[in-house]
Design an enzyme around this catalytic site. Structure first.
Site, PDB file in Angstrom:
ATOM      1  N   TYR A  29       5.344 -10.604   0.631  1.00 57.44           N
ATOM      2  CA  TYR A  29       4.674  -9.356   0.401  1.00 57.44           C
ATOM      3  C   TYR A  29       4.462  -9.454  -1.353  1.00 57.44           C
ATOM      4  O   TYR A  29       3.478  -9.179  -1.657  1.00 57.44           O
ATOM      5  CB  TYR A  29       5.605  -8.299   0.754  1.00 57.44           C
ATOM      6  CG  TYR A  29       5.110  -6.822   0.150  1.00 57.44           C
ATOM      7  CD1 TYR A  29       4.019  -6.257   0.808  1.00 57.44           C
ATOM      8  CD2 TYR A  29       5.796  -6.250  -0.813  1.00 57.44           C
ATOM      9  CE1 TYR A  29       3.418  -5.041   0.597  1.00 57.44           C
ATOM     10  CE2 TYR A  29       5.309  -4.910  -1.069  1.00 57.44           C
ATOM     11  CZ  TYR A  29       4.040  -4.340  -0.246  1.00 57.44           C
ATOM     12  OH  TYR A  29       3.602  -3.177  -0.697  1.00 57.44           O
TER      13      TYR A  29
HETATM   14  N1  LIG Z   1       4.312   2.861   0.772  1.00 52.30           N
HETATM   15  C1  LIG Z   1       4.892   2.302  -0.204  1.00 52.30           C
HETATM   16  O1  LIG Z   1       5.920   2.610  -0.821  1.00 52.30           O
HETATM   17  C2  LIG Z   1       3.955   1.397  -0.948  1.00 52.30           C
HETATM   18  C3  LIG Z   1       4.460   0.842  -2.269  1.00 52.30           C
HETATM   19  C4  LIG Z   1       3.699  -0.045  -3.154  1.00 52.30           C
HETATM   20  C5  LIG Z   1       2.549  -0.145  -2.696  1.00 52.30           C
HETATM   21  N2  LIG Z   1       1.988   0.167  -1.340  1.00 52.30           N
HETATM   22  C6  LIG Z   1       0.995  -0.311  -0.877  1.00 52.30           C
HETATM   23  O2  LIG Z   1      -0.122   0.738  -0.493  1.00 52.30           O
HETATM   24  C7  LIG Z   1      -0.900   0.345   0.665  1.00 52.30           C
HETATM   25  C8  LIG Z   1      -0.841   1.266   1.863  1.00 52.30           C
HETATM   26  O3  LIG Z   1       0.476   1.436   2.042  1.00 52.30           O
HETATM   27  P1  LIG Z   1       0.864   2.709   3.102  1.00 52.30           P
HETATM   28  O4  LIG Z   1       2.127   3.189   2.677  1.00 52.30           O
HETATM   29  O5  LIG Z   1      -0.136   3.758   3.443  1.00 52.30           O
HETATM   30  O6  LIG Z   1       1.288   1.805   4.595  1.00 52.30           O
HETATM   31  P2  LIG Z   1       0.603   2.174   5.922  1.00 52.30           P
HETATM   32  O7  LIG Z   1       1.569   1.119   6.797  1.00 52.30           O
HETATM   33  O8  LIG Z   1       0.762   3.590   6.216  1.00 52.30           O
HETATM   34  O9  LIG Z   1      -0.991   1.856   5.978  1.00 52.30           O
HETATM   35  C9  LIG Z   1      -1.452   0.693   5.890  1.00 52.30           C
HETATM   36  C10 LIG Z   1      -2.497   0.748   6.940  1.00 52.30           C
HETATM   37  O10 LIG Z   1      -3.166  -0.573   6.937  1.00 52.30           O
HETATM   38  C11 LIG Z   1      -3.782  -0.844   8.223  1.00 52.30           C
HETATM   39  N3  LIG Z   1      -3.876  -2.176   8.606  1.00 52.30           N
HETATM   40  C12 LIG Z   1      -2.883  -3.201   8.709  1.00 52.30           C
HETATM   41  N4  LIG Z   1      -3.369  -4.012   9.237  1.00 52.30           N
HETATM   42  C13 LIG Z   1      -4.833  -4.155   8.988  1.00 52.30           C
HETATM   43  C14 LIG Z   1      -5.875  -4.998   9.410  1.00 52.30           C
HETATM   44  N5  LIG Z   1      -5.612  -6.326   9.774  1.00 52.30           N
HETATM   45  N6  LIG Z   1      -7.019  -4.450   9.269  1.00 52.30           N
HETATM   46  C15 LIG Z   1      -7.320  -3.227   8.992  1.00 52.30           C
HETATM   47  N7  LIG Z   1      -6.270  -2.312   8.652  1.00 52.30           N
HETATM   48  C16 LIG Z   1      -5.064  -2.884   8.878  1.00 52.30           C
HETATM   49  C17 LIG Z   1      -2.594  -0.172   9.144  1.00 52.30           C
HETATM   50  O11 LIG Z   1      -3.104   0.286  10.504  1.00 52.30           O
HETATM   51  C18 LIG Z   1      -2.472   1.190   8.292  1.00 52.30           C
HETATM   52  O12 LIG Z   1      -3.046   2.519   8.649  1.00 52.30           O
HETATM   53  C19 LIG Z   1      -0.613  -1.059   1.150  1.00 52.30           C
HETATM   54  O13 LIG Z   1      -1.242  -1.767   0.523  1.00 52.30           O
HETATM   55  C20 LIG Z   1       0.962  -1.142   0.560  1.00 52.30           C
HETATM   56  O14 LIG Z   1       1.416  -2.597   0.378  1.00 52.30           O
HETATM   57  C21 LIG Z   1       2.809   1.049  -0.446  1.00 52.30           C
END
Ligand SMILES: NC(=O)c1ccc[n+]([C@@H]2O[C@H](COP(=O)([O-])OP(=O)(O)OC[C@H]3O[C@@H](n4cnc5c(N)ncnc54)[C@H](O)[C@@H]3O)[C@@H](O)[C@H]2O)c1
Length: 242
Positions: A149
């Site tokens: 990651y």
């Molecule tokens: N939540 C946190 O604490 C956090 C912190 C830092 C960064 N982020 C980043 O923010 C972004 C969103 O995270 P989130 O918390 O909303 O996560 P989440 O899991 O709620 O959302 C991720 C989405 O990506 C979709 N996805 C996964 N694989 C896919 C694919 N192959 N094709 C299309 N869609 C796909 C999933 O269906 C999901 O809806 C991510 O890039 C994550 O790494 C999140």
């Protein structure tokens, strides 16, 4: 923002949803992309006029097709927000399964590359472009037990820097956001120990809210973001002061 068209990749996720709701409030027309067909359809029903597309965004042809359909449906494409991601397993490098390494890089980084690559031509046709990649503080610091990651998010930050420079003399601005932990379903994939460790590092002592990410995305997607490109914006409750 009226009439601007934004593609939100990973729209059905915790952060993607908040971004979609915010950009819709700002008057943008939305194409909502996600692997989860039912969730992206349900979100689209909450946001009148939006276009929902179920797509695996690690697949080149699915990405090209989704961007083509967006431009054909709305007549233009102005903004891309890439919010697709998975954390992958929490394991040290020497125990990390190779398949999980490849899958985590593919979903976080390869999909960002494919989406960014596919929107440049339509944005040049629009005469306006804003790309916002959701990276992570893991990409700046390297989280223990989350090498894939962290590497993927470092790659997203570097992709943003390269594209920012490549496109600096065009109307397209390319920026990233590096959140610390945000209160969404993604944090449910973390072990309780990892979550406690992550929260202990945040001076504000709390996770961020998805709306706080959406607020920054709204500015980075707007005309007001005019002299910033290739940059990564902190969103970490005081954790990252660099
Ligand atoms: N939540 C946190 O604490 C956090 C912190 C830092 C960064 N982020 C980043 O923010 C972004 C969103 O995270 P989130 O918390 O909303 O996560 P989440 O899991 O709620 O959302 C991720 C989405 O990506 C979709 N996805 C996964 N694989 C896919 C694919 N192959 N094709 C299309 N869609 C796909 C999933 O269906 C999901 O809806 C991510 O890039 C994550 O790494 C999140």
């Amino acid at each position: 923002m009226d009439n601007r068209v934004a593609v939100i990749a990973g729209a059905a996720g915790g952060i993607g949803r908040a971004i979609a709701q915010r950009l819709a409030r700002d008057g943008m027309r939305l194409a909502l992309l996600d692997l989860d067909a039912a969730a992206v359809q349900a979100l689209s029903e909450e946001l009148p006029g939006s276009l929902a597309m179920a797509a695996d965004l690690t697949d080149e042809h699915s990405v090209q097709d989704a961007m083509r359909r967006t431009e054909a449906h709305f007549g233009r494409l102005d903004v891309l927000v890439h919010s697709v991601g998975v954390t992958g397993p929490s394991l040290p490098v020497h125990e990390y399964p190779v398949q999980d390494w490849q899958r985590t890089l593919s979903i976080n980084l390869h999909s960002a590359f494919l989406c960014c690559r596919a929107v440049v031509a339509p944005m040049l046709r629009s005469g306006f472009g804003r790309i916002v990649n959701i990276a992570s503080i893991a990409g700046k610091e390297g989280n223990a037990q989350q090498s894939a990651y962290s590497v993927a998010k470092a790659g997203v930050i570097a992709l943003t820097k390269s594209m920012g420079k490549e496109l600096a003399t065009t109307p397209i601005r390319v920026n990233a956001i590096a959140p610390a932990v945000i209160h969404t379903p993604l944090i449910d994939q973390m072990t309780p120990e990892l979550l406690a460790t992550v929260l202990a590092k945040i001076p504000m002592g709390r996770p961020g809210q998805p709306q706080e990410v959406a607020n920054l995305v709204a500015w980075l997607s707007s005309d007001e973001c005019s002299f910033s490109t290739g940059s990564t914006y902190d969103l970490s409750g005081g954790r990252a002061t660099y």
